[in-house]
Each structure stands twice: as structure tokens, then as C-alpha cells.
Design an enzyme around this catalytic site. Structure first.
Site, short mmCIF file in Angstrom:
data_model
loop_
_atom_site.label_atom_id
_atom_site.label_comp_id
_atom_site.label_asym_id
_atom_site.label_seq_id
_atom_site.Cartn_x
_atom_site.Cartn_y
_atom_site.Cartn_z
N ARG A 170 107.19 -15.17 -10.81
CA ARG A 170 106.56 -14.54 -11.60
C ARG A 170 107.64 -13.87 -12.75
NH1 ARG A 170 101.41 -13.23 -12.05
NH2 ARG A 170 100.96 -13.75 -9.88
N GLU A 208 107.55 -15.40 10.14
CA GLU A 208 107.37 -14.01 9.85
C GLU A 208 106.12 -13.79 9.24
OE1 GLU A 208 111.20 -11.30 9.72
OE2 GLU A 208 111.71 -13.31 8.48
#
Length: 326
Positions: free
Chosen positions: A301, A201
Site C-alpha cells: 500500500r 503464524e
């Protein structure tokens, strides 16, 4: 290792095929279609001028596009750079027919042998001829879908057991193994692709290979040698996941995950929170390239500090929906 990943017993050095070339009125070869390319040399005693009737019967002039279709028979050296447009197209066909792996044959200088053409629903044209003939083309129902050097894969090859939602987003020369699904926002460039069942995708750039069972999430980007200017070939390991809108410029090992929205380049400084601290009590850090290709890692993160962290993962990676890849 999956069946589609089985190594070839010997790297081929030659290939040949019967083709149908599109030639403009000024002599420019616009493309060449090879319905059944083959590895090896032209068989001894085979007359290169006797082309199968299934190809010969398609030859002739197409005045609508100001082109003529000509039969060709060529044999090429895969260790040498492409020597012309038909040669370049044969190499792209070999990749998309899964006869050679990405990064296994010489493609040096291929751009110089691929003219910029207008791709229409009736075949390629020179841009100048398209402009000149536009009113007549419109009356004939011939429309342009793009102006580029590379054509869509499905104009030349129909991959076995592969789903492609938007044909314009997969170039000829893409290597798509059976079971691969390329969704509407997915993109696969030439000399890149999948080595097994995969969900695409995001973007697979030139030179990038994706392992069996991997998932390239929506909007994810993989840096190739064309976009990055470097020489490192990025690989995505088996059962790996690139989260939506993530990106990488390093290889990702088996069963690894890159968090959605995180872009990791070779120079990204990463922290290792689950590793022993340094002598002065600080968290260990390193450049992401030092972890390139290592398995069972999670790249994320830290939502509090903003630091990019890498943690060890256990067990297998993601599992694809079998119904989407049957």
C-alpha cells in the site's frame, strides 16, 4: 518440487480402516479413531469382523462420559460424499496421515455427519450428557476444552516432524507436511495445510494449500471457501510471504510478498507503477484477481496515496530459519 509435493501416480478412489467409535447412550456416533487408515479396497479374504487386538482391547463402556467404545471396519468410496460419521472421520484421518491431498477427495456434506460434541480430556461427549454429569466429571478431573464438530488433530494423529504450539488451533483433517511449524497464533482448518516446510503464524482456512518454504505471518488471514462463500481454491506459492496481519482472497505465486497489514481480495483495485502508462498518461490499474497465482510480485500500500500497488520482484523469496524447522 519437494519430496512432499510429488504427485501421486493415481488418484485413489477407495479407502478402508479399522476404527474405534465413540457411541453415546442414545446411539449417536460421536467420533471414530482410525490408527492406521489405508488407501484401496479391503483386501480379498480379509474378515471385516476380525479387528486387530490393539483396537479391540480398547472397546467397552465408559460410564463417566455415558458412552461406549465400539470397533468398526469400513470401506468407503472417496468419489462419493461421506455417508456417515465414521466415513467422515476416515476421510479426515486420510488427510492428516498425508495419504490424500487437500481438495482431492469428496467432502460434500461432511458437516451434516459430524455431531456437535463436548471435547474433554477423556474424549467426546454429548452436550446434554456433559451438563447432566458435570459434578461427577469434575470430581473425576474431566474438563471440557471446547464444543465443536471438529476435534483437535493431536487427539487422533501425531504428524511426522511437525511442531504445533497450541493443539486446539489445528483441526483433524489438516494436512501438515514434515518440517511445518504452527506457532501459538497459527490456525489450520481441515482440508487445508502445507505441502512442504512452512512457518504458520496466521490462519490457513479450509481448502487452502501452502507451498514449500512459505511463511504465513502473525495474524495473517487466508480466505477459504467456507468464509468467502466462493469456489476458488487459494494457493500460496513456494517461498512466498504473507506479512503480519495481512490477508488474501486470491492465490499468491512463488516468491511473492504481501506487505504487513494489507488485505487483498479478488475485487481489490491495484495500481501497477512499474508498468508503462496508458495513452493518456495514467497509471495502469486492474483487479487483483487478474494477478492471482502469478510469481515474483510485491503487493503493498502506498503510504502517501493509500493505493494498493503491485510491483515485480526479482530473485527468490523469503528463506526460513532452518533451526525452527529441523
Amino acid at each position: 518440487m519437494t519430496e512432499t509435493e510429488s504427485p501421486q501416480s493415481a488418484v485413489p478412489t477407495t479407502a478402508w480402516g479399522y476404527g474405534l467409535a465413540t457411541v453415546a447412550e442414545d446411539g449417536t456416533v460421536l467420533d471414530t479413531w482410525f490408527p492406521a487408515p489405508l488407501l484401496g479396497s479391503l483386501p480379498a479374504g480379509r474378515d471385516r469382523w476380525i479387528v486387530p487386538a490393539s483396537v479391540t482391547e480398547l472397546a467397552g463402556a465408559d460410564p463417566r462420559r455415558a458412552v461406549r467404545l465400539e470397533t468398526v471396519t469400513i470401506e468407503i468410496d472417496l468419489t462419493a460424499p461421506p455417508a456417515g460419521t465414521a466415513d467422515a472421520y476416515l476421510r479426515l484421518h486420510l488427510l492428516s496421515h498425508l495419504l490424500v491431498r487437500p481438495n482431492s477427495i469428496n467432502l460434500e456434506g461432511i458437516f451434516g455427519h459430524l455431531p456437535v460434541v463436548v471435547w474433554t480430556n477423556a474424549g467426546p461427549m454429548l452436550p446434554a450428557d456433559f451438563d447432566r454429569l458435570r459434578p461427577a466429571l469434575q470430581r473425576a478431573g474431566i474438563q471440557a476444552s471446547g464444543v465443536d464438530k471438529f476435534p483437535p488433530l493431536l487427539n487422533y494423529v501425531t504428524p511426522d516432524r511437525v511442531r504445533i504450539a497450541d493443539a486446539s488451533r489445528v483441526r483433524l483433517g489438516a494436512y501438515l507436511s514434515p518440517g511445518t511449524t504452527v506457532m501459538h497464533e497459527g490456525f489450520v482448518n481441515f482440508n487445508g495445510g502445507t505441502l512442504g516446510v512452512s512457518m504458520v503464524e496466521g490462519r490457513i482456512s479450509q481448502g487452502v494449500v501452502v507451498g514449500n518454504g512459505a511463511d504465513i505471518g502473525g495474524g495473517a488471514s487466508i480466505m477459504g471457501t467456507l468464509s468467502g462463500g466462493g469456489t476458488e481454491r487459494v494457493r500460496i506459492g513456494e517461498r512466498a510471504l504473507l506479512g503480519a496481519n495481512s490477508g488474501i482472497g486470491i492465490s499468491i505465486g512463488n516468491d511473492s510478498v504481501v506487505e504487513a497489514g494489507l488485505y487483498v481480495t479478488a475485487g481489490t483495485k491495484v495500481s501497477l507503477p512499474d508498468q508503462p502508462r496508458t495513452a493518456d498518461g495514467r497509471m495502469q490499474t486492474m483487479k487483483a484477481v487478474e494477478l492471482s497465482g502469478l510469481p515474483n510480485l510485491l503487493f503493498r500500500r502506498n503510504s502517501m496515496s493509500g493505493a494498493v500497488e503491485v510491483l515485480a520482484r526479482s530473485g527468490n523469496g523469503i528463506v526460513l530459519n532452518e533451526q525452527l524447522h529441523a
